[in-house]
Design a protein around this motif. Structure first.
Motif, PDB file in Angstrom:
ATOM      1  N   GLU A  92       2.001   1.706  -3.614  1.00  0.00           N
ATOM      2  CA  GLU A  92       1.140   1.717  -4.758  1.00  0.00           C
ATOM      3  C   GLU A  92       0.615   3.232  -4.358  1.00  0.00           C
ATOM      4  O   GLU A  92      -0.105   3.730  -5.424  1.00  0.00           O
ATOM      5  N   ASN A  93       0.749   3.962  -3.183  1.00  0.00           N
ATOM      6  CA  ASN A  93       0.257   5.310  -3.028  1.00  0.00           C
ATOM      7  C   ASN A  93       1.058   6.284  -3.348  1.00  0.00           C
ATOM      8  O   ASN A  93       0.631   7.422  -2.898  1.00  0.00           O
ATOM      9  N   GLU A 134       0.935  -1.230   0.026  1.00  0.00           N
ATOM     10  CA  GLU A 134      -0.092  -0.084  -0.082  1.00  0.00           C
ATOM     11  C   GLU A 134       0.889   1.330   0.091  1.00  0.00           C
ATOM     12  O   GLU A 134       0.490   2.426  -0.719  1.00  0.00           O
TER      13      GLU A 134
END
Length: 164
Positions: free
Chosen positions: A60-61, A57
């Motif tokens: 991905e962010n 995460e």
């Protein structure tokens, strides 16, 4: 394995991540990733765990092709008199080295050449322009360069100062 409070291990992880990212850049491949702390599990078929999901995460962010560092390392950095930066260094070379500079330009040129063989949207252009900005920032003063991405039927790297 490493302790979350071990600054030497943290520094080594950043160095290894920078080296890996740099080697991919030389091959014309943009990468991203993350550095965080936690427990992961694995067997012969799969790697899994809540902390692995956290790492994915984190990666991905963000849009940039870089290795993101978890904010939980801020205190460790500052306690060791190091400014906390939330990404690893893209270029793990000397800015005054013409050979290192040429290698980076060649890697970026390989990536750009591949752009001519596929569909390119705004997110792809953002990523390569971000890399070119980092190249200019890192090598610009020492190598007296400034590149921009141009497109005239085909993408290419253009040296603003040299006009080529």
């Amino acid at each position: 394995e490493a302790s979350k409070d071990n600054f030497i291990d943290f520094s080594r992880f950043k160095c290894v991540a920078s080296q890996i990212q740099y080697q991919f850049l030389l091959a014309g491949i943009l990468t991203r990733g993350s550095i965080t702390y936690g427990t992961i599990y694995h067997n012969d078929d799969i790697v899994y765990g809540v902390d692995l999901i956290k790492a994915v995460e984190l990666e991905e962010n963000h849009k940039e092709p870089s290795v993101k560092i978890d904010n939980s390392f801020r205190a460790l950095s500052e306690n060791n008199h190091e400014e906390f930066i939330d990404t690893v260094d893209l270029f793990c070379v000397h800015s005054n080295s013409k050979l290192d500079y040429d290698d980076c330009v060649n890697g970026i040129s390989k990536y750009i050449e591949n752009l001519n063989n596929r569909y390119v949207d705004e997110s792809v252009l953002y990523k390569i322009n971000w890399i070119i900005e980092r190249l200019n920032d890192y090598f610009g003063k020492e190598q007296n360069i400034k590149y921009v991405l141009t497109c005239d039927y085909k993408y290419s790297l253009f040296d603003v100062k040299e006009g080529k």
